[in-house]
Design a protein around this motif. Sequence first.
Motif, mmCIF file in Angstrom:
data_model
loop_
_atom_site.group_PDB
_atom_site.id
_atom_site.type_symbol
_atom_site.label_atom_id
_atom_site.label_comp_id
_atom_site.label_asym_id
_atom_site.label_seq_id
_atom_site.Cartn_x
_atom_site.Cartn_y
_atom_site.Cartn_z
ATOM 1 N N CYS A 1 0.672 -1.217 -0.088
ATOM 2 C CA CYS A 1 -0.041 0.153 0.007
ATOM 3 C C CYS A 1 0.898 1.310 -0.108
ATOM 4 C CB CYS A 1 -0.985 0.080 1.159
ATOM 5 S SG CYS A 1 -0.163 0.003 2.748
ATOM 6 N N THR A 2 1.991 1.400 -0.500
ATOM 7 C CA THR A 2 2.996 2.319 -0.681
ATOM 8 C C THR A 2 3.536 2.281 -2.271
ATOM 9 O OG1 THR A 2 4.949 1.068 0.074
ATOM 10 C CG2 THR A 2 3.806 2.440 1.675
ATOM 11 N N ARG B 1 -6.005 -3.033 6.302
ATOM 12 C CA ARG B 1 -6.667 -2.157 5.746
ATOM 13 C C ARG B 1 -6.352 -0.492 6.625
ATOM 14 N NH1 ARG B 1 -11.594 -2.415 1.688
ATOM 15 N NH2 ARG B 1 -12.000 -0.296 1.225
ATOM 16 N N THR C 1 -6.700 2.633 5.124
ATOM 17 C CA THR C 1 -7.428 3.653 4.710
ATOM 18 C C THR C 1 -8.688 3.013 3.933
ATOM 19 O OG1 THR C 1 -6.545 4.348 2.837
ATOM 20 C CG2 THR C 1 -5.636 5.296 4.752
ATOM 21 N N THR D 1 -6.914 1.336 0.879
ATOM 22 C CA THR D 1 -5.954 0.160 0.868
ATOM 23 C C THR D 1 -6.281 -0.890 -0.086
ATOM 24 O OG1 THR D 1 -5.381 0.972 3.010
ATOM 25 C CG2 THR D 1 -4.631 -0.927 2.492
ATOM 26 N N ASP E 1 -6.761 -4.391 -0.245
ATOM 27 C CA ASP E 1 -6.832 -5.530 0.986
ATOM 28 C C ASP E 1 -6.722 -6.751 0.587
ATOM 29 O OD1 ASP E 1 -9.227 -5.488 -0.140
ATOM 30 O OD2 ASP E 1 -10.409 -4.771 1.617
ATOM 31 N N ASP F 1 0.711 6.156 -4.784
ATOM 32 C CA ASP F 1 0.018 5.929 -3.400
ATOM 33 C C ASP F 1 -1.340 6.724 -3.471
ATOM 34 O OD1 ASP F 1 -0.810 5.981 -0.942
ATOM 35 O OD2 ASP F 1 0.898 5.710 -0.034
ATOM 36 N N GLU G 1 -3.406 5.323 0.255
ATOM 37 C CA GLU G 1 -3.556 3.976 0.770
ATOM 38 C C GLU G 1 -3.063 3.568 1.971
ATOM 39 O OE1 GLU G 1 -2.738 1.302 -2.829
ATOM 40 O OE2 GLU G 1 -2.812 3.221 -3.842
ATOM 41 N N HIS G 2 -2.053 4.199 2.416
ATOM 42 C CA HIS G 2 -1.230 4.087 3.585
ATOM 43 C C HIS G 2 -1.467 5.046 4.716
ATOM 44 C CE1 HIS G 2 2.473 3.297 6.251
ATOM 45 N NE2 HIS G 2 1.749 2.480 6.398
#
Length: 261
Positions: free
Chosen positions: A140-141, A167, A169, A172, A174, A194, A197-198
Amino acid sequence: MASGAGADGTVGKALEVLDRVAAHGRPVRFSDLLAESAYPKATLYRLLQTLVHQGLLTQDDATGSYRPGLRLLRLAHAAWATASLAPIARPWLDTLAMETGETVHLAQLDQGQVLYVDKRNAARPVEMYSSAGKVGPAYCTGVGKAMLAFLPPAALPGVLARQSFHRFTPATLDSAEKLTAELAEIRTRGHAFDREEHEPGIICCAVPILTRGGRVIGALSVTSTTARSTLETLAAGAGRLREVAAQIAAAAEDWQFPEAG
């Protein structure tokens, strides 16, 4: 983690304990370590004392708590200088930060996770999770996904199995299925995003750093916030990011880096 460490004998067990102490981010008491450890009390104590005797941990005489030892700093500095892209990439990171005015990250893949090896703050700094030496999730980055997308197909399943898919945010990814689909898109366009997401409000555009043979040795990103930029604006600079990544890769060709993943 204990099963993997057990396969490596005493050394693996000791390193697992060292990881647990470091993960607390503060001095930690024996009772706290014992509560989360799979090892018997006597085994854990013996491993801790070995690490103390080797200078990898320090024990406070007054409280009995443990924290990482100074020997780790020497080892970390040696690793940074010889196994990290950071010393090579420094001038390009400085230039990119000046050109964009935004936060610039340099990362490598370590055991399927993102290791931030260097960072330049924005002209107007923004508080965010990343800092040099910190480990973050790959799924998620931007830098994480940029590296995952260009791993050899045979290596990807093992790395995906290491992702937690927690998750952070609403944006994200998942599941492995969603991530795999996005990785295919990243390979096509050559850069990753990104999309908050993080961390909420944090966006970035990232590219992999690849050797001439196509091996992933790191990733580079420009990071901003939704308050002052957009994904479209960051994507407009993807060409420049790829150019800088290629220059870093060319300078690193004579170095021997650990295989990604």
